[in-house]
Design a protein around this motif. Structure first.
Motif, mmCIF file in Angstrom:
data_model
loop_
_atom_site.group_PDB
_atom_site.id
_atom_site.type_symbol
_atom_site.label_atom_id
_atom_site.label_comp_id
_atom_site.label_asym_id
_atom_site.label_seq_id
_atom_site.Cartn_x
_atom_site.Cartn_y
_atom_site.Cartn_z
ATOM 1 N N THR A 135 48.322 16.757 26.999
ATOM 2 C CA THR A 135 46.905 15.644 27.146
ATOM 3 C C THR A 135 47.267 14.065 26.967
ATOM 4 O O THR A 135 46.998 13.205 27.634
ATOM 5 C CB THR A 135 45.698 16.189 26.219
ATOM 6 O OG1 THR A 135 45.612 17.479 26.559
ATOM 7 C CG2 THR A 135 44.627 15.500 26.456
ATOM 8 N N GLN A 136 48.195 14.004 25.752
ATOM 9 C CA GLN A 136 48.315 12.680 25.296
ATOM 10 C C GLN A 136 49.453 11.955 26.288
ATOM 11 O O GLN A 136 49.058 10.866 26.833
ATOM 12 C CB GLN A 136 49.201 12.706 24.017
ATOM 13 C CG GLN A 136 48.108 13.028 22.910
ATOM 14 C CD GLN A 136 48.917 13.159 21.652
ATOM 15 O OE1 GLN A 136 49.977 12.538 21.395
ATOM 16 N NE2 GLN A 136 48.181 13.849 20.413
ATOM 17 N N ILE A 137 50.292 12.600 26.773
ATOM 18 C CA ILE A 137 51.186 12.203 27.957
ATOM 19 C C ILE A 137 50.588 11.798 29.304
ATOM 20 O O ILE A 137 50.681 11.063 29.845
ATOM 21 C CB ILE A 137 52.112 13.107 28.255
ATOM 22 C CG1 ILE A 137 53.292 13.410 27.195
ATOM 23 C CG2 ILE A 137 53.058 12.790 29.652
ATOM 24 C CD1 ILE A 137 54.261 14.257 27.243
ATOM 25 N N MET A 181 51.286 22.418 22.151
ATOM 26 C CA MET A 181 51.776 21.881 23.307
ATOM 27 C C MET A 181 50.914 21.339 24.071
ATOM 28 O O MET A 181 51.117 20.228 24.763
ATOM 29 C CB MET A 181 52.589 23.204 24.281
ATOM 30 C CG MET A 181 53.473 22.700 25.198
ATOM 31 S SD MET A 181 54.854 21.588 24.775
ATOM 32 C CE MET A 181 55.532 21.285 26.196
ATOM 33 N N GLN A 182 49.638 21.806 24.142
ATOM 34 C CA GLN A 182 48.509 21.305 25.365
ATOM 35 C C GLN A 182 48.036 19.834 24.870
ATOM 36 O O GLN A 182 47.873 19.095 25.679
ATOM 37 C CB GLN A 182 47.543 22.171 25.360
ATOM 38 C CG GLN A 182 46.404 21.839 26.160
ATOM 39 C CD GLN A 182 45.321 22.855 26.357
ATOM 40 O OE1 GLN A 182 45.240 23.868 25.718
ATOM 41 N NE2 GLN A 182 44.375 22.253 27.376
ATOM 42 N N GLN A 183 48.202 19.673 23.524
ATOM 43 C CA GLN A 183 47.713 18.335 22.848
ATOM 44 C C GLN A 183 48.841 17.261 23.465
ATOM 45 O O GLN A 183 48.082 16.039 23.638
ATOM 46 C CB GLN A 183 47.372 18.470 21.265
ATOM 47 C CG GLN A 183 48.866 18.723 20.522
ATOM 48 C CD GLN A 183 48.424 18.835 19.259
ATOM 49 O OE1 GLN A 183 47.357 18.318 18.664
ATOM 50 N NE2 GLN A 183 49.451 19.031 18.389
ATOM 51 N N TYR A 184 50.046 17.773 23.568
ATOM 52 C CA TYR A 184 51.075 16.677 23.819
ATOM 53 C C TYR A 184 50.813 16.328 25.391
ATOM 54 O O TYR A 184 50.957 15.188 25.735
ATOM 55 C CB TYR A 184 52.147 17.204 23.422
ATOM 56 C CG TYR A 184 52.654 16.988 21.892
ATOM 57 C CD1 TYR A 184 52.671 16.095 21.135
ATOM 58 C CD2 TYR A 184 52.910 18.637 21.340
ATOM 59 C CE1 TYR A 184 53.087 16.064 19.976
ATOM 60 C CE2 TYR A 184 53.094 18.473 19.895
ATOM 61 C CZ TYR A 184 53.203 17.411 19.008
ATOM 62 O OH TYR A 184 53.224 17.566 17.885
#
Length: 200
Positions: free
Chosen positions: A6-8, A1-4
């Motif tokens: 970061t991308q957002i 969830m954290q990687q999404y």
């Protein structure tokens, strides 16, 4: 969830800084250039990409057939090769080493001439025309965008606040609406006039 997240966040930060263009548009020093960028992006570049995507899909399918690339993976690989060819990054040995080297090289040359030389130069020419048009009417476009931004800010204000500011400048006299103007009076000037009258 954290990687999404970061991308957002990466995309939203870019959009946030891009929104700064809205605030520098009212200035005469930067306004015409912002208008120029908008016109180039949403007119010239958009038309270029619509035409380019058609050629990209067509050439990618041709190379996919020649190199026996089946399925979505093979087709996406052909699209990647064609896109890299637009940037001038293509491996000629890869096309020669295929099952149909002559046809592959002919299609590659045709793609380079059509896309890299013709379409890119056409895009540059369209941008040059846009620059000339905007520069010719830069002051008018700047005034128009400035008025549009002022209207947008005014419409975003609450009705009560907008009316209170409106009453500062307009007053109703009878059935007519008149604009009131404040004029500063120099008291020293009247004092000097009174002193001269008393001396006489």
């Amino acid at each position: 969830m954290q990687q999404y997240e970061t991308q957002i966040l990466a995309f939203t930060s870019l959009i946030g800084w891009g929104n700064m263009l809205f605030f520098i548009t009212p200035f005469q020093f930067t306004g015409p250039f912002v208008i120029m960028i908008y016109k180039m992006l949403f007119n010239d570049v958009l038309r270029f990409f619509i035409i380019y995507i058609i050629f990209l899909v067509g050439f990618a399918q041709s190379f996919c057939i020649l190199f026996n690339g089946y399925g979505l993976e093979g087709y996406m690989s052909s699209i990647k090769l064609c896109f890299l060819g637009l940037l001038g990054d293509f491996d000629l040995d890869y096309y020669i080493g295929g099952e149909y080297p002559l046809t592959s090289v002919i299609l590659l040359i045709f793609y380079v001439v059509l896309i890299t030389i013709l379409l890119l130069n056409l895009l540059i020419a369209m941008m040059g025309d846009t620059y000339t048009d905007v520069k010719r009417s830069a002051k008018k476009l700047w005034h128009l965008e400035r008025a549009r931004i002022a209207l947008q800010i005014q419409n975003s204000m609450p009705t009560s606040k907008r009316l209170s500011s409106f009453k500062k400048y307009w007053v109703n006299i009878g059935d007519e609406r008149c604009m009131q103007v404040e004029e500063k009076v120099n008291n020293k000037q009247f004092q000097t006039t009174d002193d001269e009258a008393n001396n006489d």
